[in-house]
Motif scaffolding. Structure first.
Motif, short mmCIF file in Angstrom:
data_model
loop_
_atom_site.label_atom_id
_atom_site.label_comp_id
_atom_site.label_asym_id
_atom_site.label_seq_id
_atom_site.Cartn_x
_atom_site.Cartn_y
_atom_site.Cartn_z
N TYR A 93 0.84 -1.19 0.00
CA TYR A 93 0.00 0.00 0.00
C TYR A 93 0.88 1.25 0.00
CZ TYR A 93 -4.22 -2.71 0.69
OH TYR A 93 -5.27 -3.58 0.51
N TYR A 94 0.53 2.17 -0.87
CA TYR A 94 1.28 3.41 -1.04
C TYR A 94 0.37 4.61 -0.80
CZ TYR A 94 4.47 0.41 -3.75
OH TYR A 94 5.33 -0.58 -4.18
N CYS A 95 0.91 5.65 -0.19
CA CYS A 95 0.19 6.92 -0.20
C CYS A 95 0.83 7.81 -1.24
CB CYS A 95 0.17 7.57 1.17
SG CYS A 95 1.72 8.22 1.75
N ALA A 96 0.05 8.75 -1.75
CA ALA A 96 0.51 9.60 -2.82
C ALA A 96 -0.14 10.97 -2.72
CB ALA A 96 0.19 8.97 -4.18
N ALA A 97 0.57 11.97 -3.25
CA ALA A 97 0.09 13.34 -3.24
C ALA A 97 0.00 13.87 -4.67
CB ALA A 97 1.02 14.21 -2.40
N ASP A 98 -1.05 14.60 -4.93
CA ASP A 98 -1.30 15.15 -6.27
C ASP A 98 -1.49 16.65 -6.17
OD1 ASP A 98 -4.11 14.86 -8.61
OD2 ASP A 98 -2.13 15.82 -8.79
N PRO A 99 -0.43 17.42 -6.36
CA PRO A 99 -0.56 18.87 -6.26
C PRO A 99 -1.22 19.51 -7.46
CG PRO A 99 1.68 18.27 -6.84
CD PRO A 99 0.95 16.98 -6.57
N GLY A 100 -1.58 18.69 -8.46
CA GLY A 100 -2.16 19.26 -9.68
C GLY A 100 -3.66 19.32 -9.71
N HIS A 101 -4.31 18.70 -8.71
CA HIS A 101 -5.76 18.63 -8.74
C HIS A 101 -6.34 18.90 -7.35
CE1 HIS A 101 -4.57 16.11 -12.21
NE2 HIS A 101 -5.67 16.59 -12.76
N TYR A 102 -7.45 19.62 -7.32
CA TYR A 102 -8.19 19.79 -6.08
C TYR A 102 -9.18 18.65 -5.89
CZ TYR A 102 -6.32 24.51 -6.03
OH TYR A 102 -5.48 25.59 -6.01
N VAL A 103 -9.63 18.08 -6.99
CA VAL A 103 -10.52 16.93 -6.96
C VAL A 103 -9.69 15.69 -7.26
CG1 VAL A 103 -12.54 15.82 -7.96
CG2 VAL A 103 -12.48 18.32 -7.67
N ALA A 104 -9.70 14.75 -6.35
CA ALA A 104 -8.83 13.58 -6.46
C ALA A 104 -9.29 12.63 -7.56
CB ALA A 104 -8.78 12.85 -5.13
N THR A 105 -8.35 11.97 -8.17
CA THR A 105 -8.63 10.92 -9.14
C THR A 105 -8.10 9.60 -8.62
OG1 THR A 105 -6.58 10.95 -10.42
CG2 THR A 105 -8.20 12.67 -10.91
N MET A 106 -8.51 8.51 -9.26
CA MET A 106 -8.02 7.18 -8.92
C MET A 106 -6.90 6.74 -9.85
SD MET A 106 -9.48 5.63 -6.30
CE MET A 106 -10.92 5.83 -5.24
N ASP A 107 -6.42 7.66 -10.69
CA ASP A 107 -5.39 7.32 -11.65
C ASP A 107 -4.01 7.57 -11.04
OD1 ASP A 107 -4.78 8.27 -15.13
OD2 ASP A 107 -3.69 6.97 -13.76
N PRO A 108 -3.21 6.53 -10.84
CA PRO A 108 -1.89 6.73 -10.25
C PRO A 108 -1.02 7.72 -11.03
CG PRO A 108 -2.42 4.40 -10.33
CD PRO A 108 -3.48 5.12 -11.10
N ASP A 109 -1.26 7.82 -12.33
CA ASP A 109 -0.43 8.70 -13.16
C ASP A 109 -0.64 10.18 -12.81
OD1 ASP A 109 -0.73 6.64 -16.17
OD2 ASP A 109 0.68 6.55 -14.48
N ASP A 110 -1.70 10.51 -12.12
CA ASP A 110 -1.96 11.90 -11.74
C ASP A 110 -1.19 12.32 -10.51
OD1 ASP A 110 -5.46 11.83 -12.75
OD2 ASP A 110 -3.67 12.42 -13.85
N TYR A 111 -0.56 11.38 -9.84
CA TYR A 111 0.08 11.65 -8.56
C TYR A 111 1.59 11.78 -8.72
CZ TYR A 111 -4.42 10.87 -6.44
OH TYR A 111 -5.74 10.99 -6.10
N ASN A 112 2.12 12.88 -8.20
CA ASN A 112 3.52 13.19 -8.41
C ASN A 112 4.44 12.64 -7.32
OD1 ASN A 112 1.77 15.62 -9.48
ND2 ASN A 112 3.62 15.59 -10.71
N TYR A 113 3.92 12.55 -6.10
CA TYR A 113 4.76 12.19 -4.97
C TYR A 113 4.24 10.90 -4.33
CZ TYR A 113 6.14 17.05 -5.51
OH TYR A 113 6.57 18.24 -6.03
N TRP A 114 5.18 10.00 -4.02
CA TRP A 114 4.83 8.68 -3.51
C TRP A 114 5.67 8.31 -2.29
CZ3 TRP A 114 1.00 5.61 -5.64
CH2 TRP A 114 0.46 6.07 -6.84
N GLY A 115 5.06 7.57 -1.40
CA GLY A 115 5.82 6.98 -0.31
C GLY A 115 6.50 5.70 -0.76
N GLN A 116 7.22 5.08 0.15
CA GLN A 116 7.97 3.87 -0.18
C GLN A 116 7.11 2.61 -0.14
OE1 GLN A 116 7.84 5.18 2.79
NE2 GLN A 116 7.61 3.44 4.18
N GLY A 117 5.93 2.71 0.44
CA GLY A 117 5.01 1.58 0.51
C GLY A 117 5.13 0.81 1.81
N THR A 118 4.03 0.17 2.19
CA THR A 118 4.01 -0.68 3.37
C THR A 118 3.23 -1.96 3.04
OG1 THR A 118 3.51 -0.77 5.74
CG2 THR A 118 1.94 0.43 4.36
#
Length: 124
Positions: A93-118
């Motif tokens: 499981y990864y968390c991710a941040a998307d500074p490009g959108h105020y409305v979240a999407t489910m597309d991983p490609d929209d997210y710029n920053y990622w954690g290392q996963g757990t």
């Protein structure tokens, strides 16, 4: 520098619960979209739950009613409460941040920053 650090993964029996946390630095979780994603072996990364900049949650159908996404703006931390876990929830499981959108999407490609996963492992 933006850093996301996940914690809270582990092994649990089916029907059990886990709570994941994502501590964020260099980025304000309340400003833009954030999300939780997962990737199982041999499968593509998929969206699990996301939250809009106004705090509105969004869930994939396969976790609705079982998982809850939330954020603590004072701690700048994103959470994923996972209940009624199933073996098919086993994944990294990864968390991710998307500074490009105020409305979240489910597309991983929209997210710029990622954690290392757990790792989350659910046994039957």
């Amino acid at each position: 520098q933006v850093q996301l650090v996940e914690s809270g993964g582990g092994s649990v029996q089916g029907g059990g619960s886990l709570r994941l946390a994502c501590t964020v630095s260099g980025y304000t979780v309340a400003s833009y979209s954030m999300g939780w994603f997962r990737q199982a072996p041999g499968k593509e990364r998929e969206g699990v739950a996301t939250v809009d900049s106004d705090g509105s949650p969004n869930y994939a159908e396969f976790v609705k009613g079982r998982f809850t996404i939330s954020q603590d703006n004072r701690k700048n931390t994103l959470y994923l409460q996972m209940d009624s876990l199933k073996p098919e929830d086993t994944a990294i499981y990864y968390c991710a941040a998307d500074p490009g959108h105020y409305v979240a999407t489910m597309d991983p490609d929209d997210y710029n920053y990622w954690g290392q996963g757990t790792q989350v492992t659910v046994s039957s």
